[in-house]
Design an enzyme around this catalytic site. Structure first.
Site, mmCIF file in Angstrom:
data_model
loop_
_atom_site.group_PDB
_atom_site.id
_atom_site.type_symbol
_atom_site.label_atom_id
_atom_site.label_comp_id
_atom_site.label_asym_id
_atom_site.label_seq_id
_atom_site.Cartn_x
_atom_site.Cartn_y
_atom_site.Cartn_z
ATOM 1 N N ALA A 1 0.830 -1.210 0.000
ATOM 2 C CA ALA A 1 0.000 0.000 0.000
ATOM 3 C C ALA A 1 0.861 1.255 0.000
ATOM 4 O O ALA A 1 0.575 2.228 -0.707
ATOM 5 C CB ALA A 1 -0.927 -0.002 1.219
ATOM 6 N N TYR A 2 1.912 1.232 0.780
ATOM 7 C CA TYR A 2 2.813 2.377 0.844
ATOM 8 C C TYR A 2 3.487 2.616 -0.503
ATOM 9 O O TYR A 2 3.542 3.748 -0.995
ATOM 10 C CB TYR A 2 3.859 2.153 1.942
#
Length: 238
Positions: free
Chosen positions: A152-153
């Site tokens: 996600a990052y």
């Protein structure tokens, strides 16, 4: 630097605070943005400046485009221009891909990707009218390289790289530069709420990051330091 008007987003974070102190020593006019007004006030009280009229604090949630527009307008109202935007805000959630919730993903995209987009978009409109400007986006190495537990990052940071390069191409005819900073692990509050075990003593210092940003800002007018990549010796990406 004394004549420059510099907007620092995420000013109370590790890198944001370090570059704010550096710029204060240089005599720049500073517009400081972060979510918490009390932390902004504390930061300002610690700055090595003789004239606090050179500092404007604007509590801002950059995930809200209306607040971002207000930030840039207040900068122009006080100082008449925006010469530099430094995007140092960000947060990280590091989990296995199948443990990431929809709320986790939204948080990463809202702050890291959308927030950076809104600030670049609003600052660029001011810079276009001036025919000059410099946007510094603090990406981090996970905007260039992937890592387990960071899906996600990485999605949010790879996105920042993509829109930054597109904007740079569109805005170069207006004299607007973009510099992307790919720092490795920086010993900052970013890691306070990250569950991974890391040796923060082997990380880069916020001061090292601030020195790199200052180097880019001091470049000759005709020079464009497009990307700066600095990694800790203990964890190199090539």
């Amino acid at each position: 630097m004394p004549d420059k008007v510099i907007v620092v987003v995420g000013a109370t974070g590790g890198i944001g605070s370090a570059i704010t102190h550096q710029l204060a020593k240089e005599g720049a006019n500073l517009v400081l943005a972060a979510r918490q007004s009390d932390r902004l006030a504390t930061l300002t009280s610690q700055l090595p400046m003789a004239n606090l009229e050179q500092v404007l604090n604007v509590p801002t949630d950059i995930t809200d485009p209306a607040q971002v527009e207000t930030l840039m307008q207040k900068a122009v109202d006080k100082f008449g221009q925006i010469d530099v935007l430094i995007n140092a805000a960000g947060a990280g959630i590091l989990k296995q891909y199948n443990k990431i919730t929809s709320a986790d993903l939204e948080a990463m995209l809202d702050l890291n990707l959308k927030g950076s987009f809104y600030t670049c978009q609003a600052a660029a409109e001011v810079m276009k009218s001036q025919k000059s400007g410099h946007i510094c986006n603090i990406i981090g190495i996970l905007g260039k390289h992937s890592m387990a537990m960071a899906s996600a990052y990485c999605a949010s940071k790879f996105g920042v790289v993509g829109f930054s390069k597109c904007m740079a191409d569109e805005l170069k005819r207006f004299g607007i530069k973009f510099t992307l900073f790919y720092f490795g692990g920086v010993d900052s509050p970013f890691w306070d709420n990250v569950s991974l075990k890391v040796d923060r003593k082997k990380m880069l210092t916020p001061q090292t990051a601030a020195d790199a940003i200052l180097f880019a800002l001091r470049a000759d007018p005709q020079a464009v330091p497009m990307e700066i990549n600095i990694q800790p010796e203990s964890h190199l990406f090539f």
